[in-house]
Every structure is written in structure tokens, then in C-alpha cells.
Scaffold this active site. Structure first.
Site, PDB file in Angstrom:
ATOM      1  CE  LYS A  32      14.390 -19.657  77.407  1.00 47.17           C
ATOM      2  NZ  LYS A  32      13.385 -19.884  78.130  1.00 47.17           N
ATOM      3  NE  ARG A 107      12.347 -13.145  77.052  1.00 47.51           N
ATOM      4  CZ  ARG A 107      12.898 -13.911  78.122  1.00 47.51           C
ATOM      5  NH1 ARG A 107      14.028 -14.296  77.865  1.00 47.51           N
ATOM      6  NH2 ARG A 107      12.252 -14.276  79.318  1.00 47.51           N
ATOM      7  NE  ARG A 144      15.583 -20.892  87.152  1.00 45.66           N
ATOM      8  CZ  ARG A 144      15.273 -20.231  86.161  1.00 45.66           C
ATOM      9  NH1 ARG A 144      15.761 -20.844  84.927  1.00 45.66           N
ATOM     10  NH2 ARG A 144      14.388 -19.394  86.196  1.00 45.66           N
ATOM     11  NE  ARG A 177      16.615 -16.130  87.093  1.00 46.64           N
ATOM     12  CZ  ARG A 177      16.230 -16.309  85.733  1.00 46.64           C
ATOM     13  NH1 ARG A 177      16.954 -17.181  84.955  1.00 46.64           N
ATOM     14  NH2 ARG A 177      15.000 -15.859  85.117  1.00 46.64           N
ATOM     15  NE  ARG A 188      10.731 -15.352  84.777  1.00 48.14           N
ATOM     16  CZ  ARG A 188      11.297 -16.315  85.154  1.00 48.14           C
ATOM     17  NH1 ARG A 188      11.205 -16.636  86.471  1.00 48.14           N
ATOM     18  NH2 ARG A 188      12.021 -17.164  84.521  1.00 48.14           N
TER      19      ARG A 188
HETATM   20  P1  AP5 Z   1      16.348 -23.695  82.686  1.00 46.07           P
HETATM   21  O1  AP5 Z   1      17.224 -24.313  81.727  1.00 46.07           O
HETATM   22  O2  AP5 Z   1      16.972 -22.747  83.853  1.00 46.07           O
HETATM   23  O3  AP5 Z   1      15.384 -22.835  82.072  1.00 46.07           O
HETATM   24  P2  AP5 Z   1      15.112 -21.669  80.932  1.00 46.07           P
HETATM   25  O4  AP5 Z   1      14.329 -22.134  79.670  1.00 46.07           O
HETATM   26  O5  AP5 Z   1      16.628 -20.992  80.791  1.00 46.07           O
HETATM   27  O6  AP5 Z   1      14.335 -20.686  81.813  1.00 46.07           O
HETATM   28  P3  AP5 Z   1      14.432 -19.142  82.409  1.00 46.07           P
HETATM   29  O7  AP5 Z   1      13.469 -18.993  83.533  1.00 46.07           O
HETATM   30  O8  AP5 Z   1      15.854 -18.790  82.509  1.00 46.07           O
HETATM   31  O9  AP5 Z   1      13.927 -18.268  81.243  1.00 46.07           O
HETATM   32  P4  AP5 Z   1      13.470 -16.958  81.131  1.00 46.07           P
HETATM   33  O10 AP5 Z   1      13.342 -16.935  79.633  1.00 46.07           O
HETATM   34  O11 AP5 Z   1      12.382 -16.562  81.755  1.00 46.07           O
HETATM   35  O12 AP5 Z   1      14.539 -16.207  81.761  1.00 46.07           O
HETATM   36  P5  AP5 Z   1      15.490 -15.210  81.456  1.00 46.07           P
HETATM   37  O13 AP5 Z   1      16.851 -15.249  82.118  1.00 46.07           O
HETATM   38  O14 AP5 Z   1      15.940 -15.338  79.880  1.00 46.07           O
HETATM   39  O15 AP5 Z   1      15.434 -24.829  83.527  1.00 46.07           O
HETATM   40  C1  AP5 Z   1      14.493 -24.760  84.542  1.00 46.07           C
HETATM   41  C2  AP5 Z   1      14.583 -25.682  85.894  1.00 46.07           C
HETATM   42  O16 AP5 Z   1      14.097 -26.723  85.159  1.00 46.07           O
HETATM   43  C3  AP5 Z   1      16.094 -25.801  86.368  1.00 46.07           C
HETATM   44  O17 AP5 Z   1      15.943 -25.782  87.474  1.00 46.07           O
HETATM   45  C4  AP5 Z   1      16.414 -27.033  85.646  1.00 46.07           C
HETATM   46  O18 AP5 Z   1      17.358 -27.870  86.289  1.00 46.07           O
HETATM   47  C5  AP5 Z   1      15.105 -27.699  85.285  1.00 46.07           C
HETATM   48  N1  AP5 Z   1      14.948 -28.443  84.139  1.00 46.07           N
HETATM   49  C6  AP5 Z   1      15.554 -28.231  82.843  1.00 46.07           C
HETATM   50  N2  AP5 Z   1      15.296 -29.458  82.063  1.00 46.07           N
HETATM   51  C7  AP5 Z   1      14.655 -30.181  82.857  1.00 46.07           C
HETATM   52  C8  AP5 Z   1      14.148 -31.481  82.514  1.00 46.07           C
HETATM   53  N3  AP5 Z   1      14.196 -31.964  81.153  1.00 46.07           N
HETATM   54  N4  AP5 Z   1      13.596 -32.261  83.384  1.00 46.07           N
HETATM   55  C9  AP5 Z   1      13.473 -31.880  84.553  1.00 46.07           C
HETATM   56  N5  AP5 Z   1      13.858 -30.508  85.080  1.00 46.07           N
HETATM   57  C10 AP5 Z   1      14.612 -29.742  84.015  1.00 46.07           C
HETATM   58  O19 AP5 Z   1      14.951 -13.891  81.463  1.00 46.07           O
HETATM   59  C11 AP5 Z   1      14.646 -13.427  82.882  1.00 46.07           C
HETATM   60  C12 AP5 Z   1      14.077 -11.936  82.584  1.00 46.07           C
HETATM   61  O20 AP5 Z   1      15.154 -11.102  81.886  1.00 46.07           O
HETATM   62  C13 AP5 Z   1      12.876 -11.795  81.887  1.00 46.07           C
HETATM   63  O21 AP5 Z   1      11.584 -12.068  82.531  1.00 46.07           O
HETATM   64  C14 AP5 Z   1      13.051 -10.432  81.247  1.00 46.07           C
HETATM   65  O22 AP5 Z   1      12.499  -9.330  82.203  1.00 46.07           O
HETATM   66  C15 AP5 Z   1      14.445 -10.202  81.056  1.00 46.07           C
HETATM   67  N6  AP5 Z   1      14.951 -10.429  79.523  1.00 46.07           N
HETATM   68  C16 AP5 Z   1      15.612 -11.506  79.213  1.00 46.07           C
HETATM   69  N7  AP5 Z   1      15.761 -11.465  77.748  1.00 46.07           N
HETATM   70  C17 AP5 Z   1      14.951 -10.340  77.422  1.00 46.07           C
HETATM   71  C18 AP5 Z   1      14.786 -10.048  76.092  1.00 46.07           C
HETATM   72  N8  AP5 Z   1      15.249 -10.572  74.880  1.00 46.07           N
HETATM   73  N9  AP5 Z   1      13.914  -9.128  76.002  1.00 46.07           N
HETATM   74  C19 AP5 Z   1      13.377  -8.552  77.079  1.00 46.07           C
HETATM   75  N10 AP5 Z   1      13.569  -8.740  78.294  1.00 46.07           N
HETATM   76  C20 AP5 Z   1      14.366  -9.762  78.309  1.00 46.07           C
END
Ligand code: AP5
Length: 233
Positions: A32, A107, A144, A177, A188
Site C-alpha cells: 500500500k 481497518r 523493509r 520500524r 499484525r
Molecule cells: P509496503 O508498501 O511498505 O507495505 P504496506 O502495505 O504499506 O505495509 P505496512 O506494514 O506499512 O502496513 P500496515 O498496514 O501494517 O502499517 P501501517 O503503518 O498502516 O511494502 C512492504 C515491503 O514490501 C517494502 O519493503 C516494499 O519494498 C516491499 N514490496 C512492496 N511491493 C513489493 C512487490 N511487488 N514485490 C516485492 N517487494 C515489494 O500501520 C502500523 C500500525 O499503526 C498498525 O499496526 C496500528 O497499530 C496503527 N494503525 C495504522 N492505521 C490504523 C487504523 N486505521 N486504525 C487503527 N490503528 C492503525
């Protein structure tokens, strides 16, 4: 390698009178954040990641940041009321008048229902679900590295920066991170399956707003599919 935003993809923000909300759904590590940045540049819409907003609060040592940190470090979600207030404050800002790209929100079912009420009939929605099998997600996340400044994600093997440890875009240091440790990633993923999968089903049941992106291929191909699917909604 050609950058995603340099590719010849025929995309511009769809002609539409209503603001466009692009909602990027999918498990942790699905891509994402990787695709939100280039999509933001292609569509001219701000990228709003609730994870990045929460990390800014942690960095700024705000009250919300203190509450969020313990949830995030344990791999759990931050309470809905806190996230909803933060998100709606952000999308009320003037740069969101033509629309925005939501990454990591909604989410939970209550978040999705609050968003539905907020949108009413005023907003055009494009919900994209990045699907990737769990076994690939752990490998992606534990490798990552993320820019401290612009939050752009890289991968030590799949998508390394040109200069080790430095962001290609803004020359700032990259870091791992604190929630990208394997035990936290497994938690997660459990939380995703129990609390966020119902959100995917919620959008999938709506006519004309939902598309699945098969996001296990290379990132250039995934990006091309993503923009093609947005233009066909
Ligand atoms: P990346 O693009 O970074 O993945 P992502 O889908 O953004 O994954 P996240 O881990 O950031 O999602 P998340 O939802 O857990 O985290 P968030 O910050 O929202 O890609 C991942 C890796 O894969 C990278 O290294 C990339 O280079 C590689 N990659 C990508 N595409 C590829 C491909 N095609 N081929 C090979 N490699 C590839 O949330 C963190 C925390 O915040 C949550 O756990 C929660 O505690 C809190 N939080 C955030 N939003 C909310 C909410 N709405 N409600 C409640 N709590 C929340």
C-alpha cells in the site's frame, strides 16, 4: 530501473465532479505504501497514511503518540475514536478538496461505517484491495527499511535504495520500524485477519467501487495494474 512514476501509463485523475477517495486496502506488507506515493504523484492527490500520521505523533511526543505507541509496538490497532478524529481532521484540510489516497484506513468495521457516513453521496470511491499470500508478507516486512523523512519504503533485497541506508528521494537515513520485528508482524497479521478482513468484505459488497489487485508480482507490474483498475472503476 525506471521509476514507477516515470512509466508511460495513461492515467490522469478521472474526470469527475466529486472528490475522489482512493482507498488502499490489504494486509501489512501488501504494498500500500509503496504504491501510494507514485499514485499520489500521478493523480495529484495527497497520500494520507494513518500509520505515518500516528508515527508523526509518536515522534512529536503528543498525548495521542504516547497512547498509539504501546498499541503499535504490540502489533495491535489504535482505538477507533482516536484514529477517526485524527483522520477526519486531516481530510478536512484544503489540499484534500479534490480527493485523497487513504493508506491503512479504514481497518475496522466501525471505521468503515464512519467513513461511509462522512462520504454520503458527496465523494466518489475507488477501493483497491492488494492481495498477497501471508507467507510472502513476513519476508517483505522484515526486510523493509523506511525513510525517516518522507516515509518511502524500500526493501533490503527486493527494492534496495541506490545508496545503502539513504533515501533516493530525499537523501535522508533509512531505518527499520519498531513494529517490523517478526513476532510483532505475526500479531499484525492475526489482527488483520480478525479485524480488517471484514472491511474488505464491506467494500467488496458495494457495486462499482471495489477491485482486487493481485499484488504478489513485481512492483512495476502491480503499479500498472493498479492504475488500470482505477481508470476502469
Ligand atoms: P509496503 O508498501 O511498505 O507495505 P504496506 O502495505 O504499506 O505495509 P505496512 O506494514 O506499512 O502496513 P500496515 O498496514 O501494517 O502499517 P501501517 O503503518 O498502516 O511494502 C512492504 C515491503 O514490501 C517494502 O519493503 C516494499 O519494498 C516491499 N514490496 C512492496 N511491493 C513489493 C512487490 N511487488 N514485490 C516485492 N517487494 C515489494 O500501520 C502500523 C500500525 O499503526 C498498525 O499496526 C496500528 O497499530 C496503527 N494503525 C495504522 N492505521 C490504523 C487504523 N486505521 N486504525 C487503527 N490503528 C492503525
Amino acid at each position: 530501473m525506471t521509476s514507477l512514476i516515470d512509466q508511460e501509463i495513461n492515467i490522469s485523475a478521472p474526470v469527475q465532479a466529486k472528490p475522489l477517495a482512493v482507498i488502499l486496502l490489504g494486509p501489512p506488507g501488501a504494498g500500500k505504501g509503496t504504491h501510494a506515493g507514485p499514485l499520489s504523484q500521478k493523480l495529484g492527490l495527497p497520500h494520507i497514511s494513518t500509520g505515518d500520521l500516528l508515527r508523526e505523533h509518536i515522534h512529536g511526543q503528543t498525548e495521542l503518540g504516547r497512547l498509539a505507541k504501546s498499541c503499535m509496538d504490540g502489533g495491535n490497532l489504535v482505538p477507533d475514536d482516536l484514529v477517526l478524529t485524527m483522520l477526519f481532521d486531516r481530510i478536512e484540510r484544503s489540499d484534500c478538496a479534490k480527493g485523497y489516497i487513504l493508506d491503512g484506513f479504514p481497518r475496522t468495521k466501525p471505521q468503515a461505517e464512519a467513513l461511509d457516513s462522512y462520504f454520503g453521496t458527496k465523494v466518489q470511491v475507488a477501493a483497491l484491495y492488494f492481495s498477497v499470500p501471508d507467507k510472502l508478507l513476513i519476508e517483505r516486512i522484515i526486510g523493509r527499511i523506511t525513510c525517516k523523512d518522507c516515509a518511502r519504503p524500500y526493501h533490503l533485497h527486493f527494492d534496495p535504495p541506490k545508496l545503502a541506508g539513504i533515501c533516493d528521494a530525499c537523501n535522508r537515513p533509512l531505518f527499520q520500524r519498531s513494529d517490523d520485528q517478526e513476532d510483532v508482524v505475526r500479531r499484525r497479521l492475526e489482527v488483520y485477519h480478525s479485524q480488517t478482513q471484514p472491511v474488505i468484505d464491506h467494500f467488496a459488497s458495494k457495486e462499482g467501487v471495489f477491485k482486487e489487485v493481485l499484488a504478489m508480482g513485481n512492483k512495476e507490474a502491480v503499479f500498472q495494474d493498479t492504475v488500470r483498475l482505477i481508470t476502469t472503476l
